[in-house]
Design a protein around this motif. Structure first.
Motif, short mmCIF file in Angstrom:
data_model
loop_
_atom_site.label_atom_id
_atom_site.label_comp_id
_atom_site.label_asym_id
_atom_site.label_seq_id
_atom_site.Cartn_x
_atom_site.Cartn_y
_atom_site.Cartn_z
N GLU A 30 -21.41 53.49 26.53
CA GLU A 30 -21.43 53.39 28.09
C GLU A 30 -22.24 52.20 28.22
O GLU A 30 -23.43 52.15 27.85
CB GLU A 30 -22.01 54.56 28.62
N GLU A 32 -23.61 49.68 31.31
CA GLU A 32 -23.74 49.38 32.89
C GLU A 32 -23.93 48.01 33.08
O GLU A 32 -24.81 47.10 32.27
CB GLU A 32 -25.27 50.05 33.15
N LYS A 63 -17.01 52.40 27.73
CA LYS A 63 -17.07 52.79 29.46
C LYS A 63 -17.68 51.42 29.95
O LYS A 63 -19.17 51.70 29.64
CB LYS A 63 -17.44 53.98 29.87
N ILE A 65 -19.63 50.60 33.46
CA ILE A 65 -20.09 51.51 34.63
C ILE A 65 -20.65 50.30 35.58
O ILE A 65 -21.59 49.82 35.28
CB ILE A 65 -21.28 52.39 34.37
N VAL A 67 -22.69 48.90 38.61
CA VAL A 67 -23.66 49.20 39.30
C VAL A 67 -23.75 48.51 40.51
O VAL A 67 -23.90 47.26 40.69
CB VAL A 67 -24.93 49.06 38.48
N ARG A 108 -26.07 51.98 28.17
CA ARG A 108 -26.62 53.41 28.53
C ARG A 108 -26.64 54.37 27.70
O ARG A 108 -27.83 55.09 27.66
CB ARG A 108 -26.10 53.59 30.09
#
Ligand SMILES: [Zn+2]
Length: 113
Positions: A30, A32, A63, A65, A67, A108
């Motif tokens: 993951e 960010e 993934k 993500i 922010v 992350r």
């Protein structure tokens, strides 16, 4: 390409972690990415596809993500979601807000097996 070197360093971090955990492969990552990090998410997606090839991350699901930025006004303390780094405070019109989030680019979480 900027994003490719970022993707490579993400894969390197994952390899380091997997090495410490004596894992055979990385299954999930993951990442960010703040809107103000300067990283283009589409380009990073593409770069990740290249970077994971022949690495311990091959076959991993990643993934990305996004922010959304959050800033706190230095004059009145109001927090808001700025559209740019230079947007004045919507409450008092002041400049010089502190960016609380939105500049990050980090791994992350990581799952290995
Ligand atoms: Zn303000």
């Amino acid at each position: 390409m900027h994003e490719l070197s970022i993707a490579m360093s993400i894969v390197e971090l994952a390899e380091e972690y997997a090495g410490k955990e004596h894992a055979e492969k990385v299954t999930e990552l993951e990442i960010e990415v703040g809107d103000f990090s300067g990283v283009v998410i589409d380009a990073l997606e593409f770069a990740m596809e290249e970077a994971v090839k022949e690495s311990i991350c091959q076959g991993a699901v990643w993934k990305i993500i996004p922010v959304h930025p959050l800033a706190r006004c230095g004059s009145c303390g109001h927090t808001y979601h700025p559209d740019s780094l230079f947007q004045p405070c919507p409450a008092c019109g002041g400049y010089g807000a502190e960016i609380l989030q939105g500049e990050e680019l980090r791994l992350r979480s990581i799952l290995v097996e």
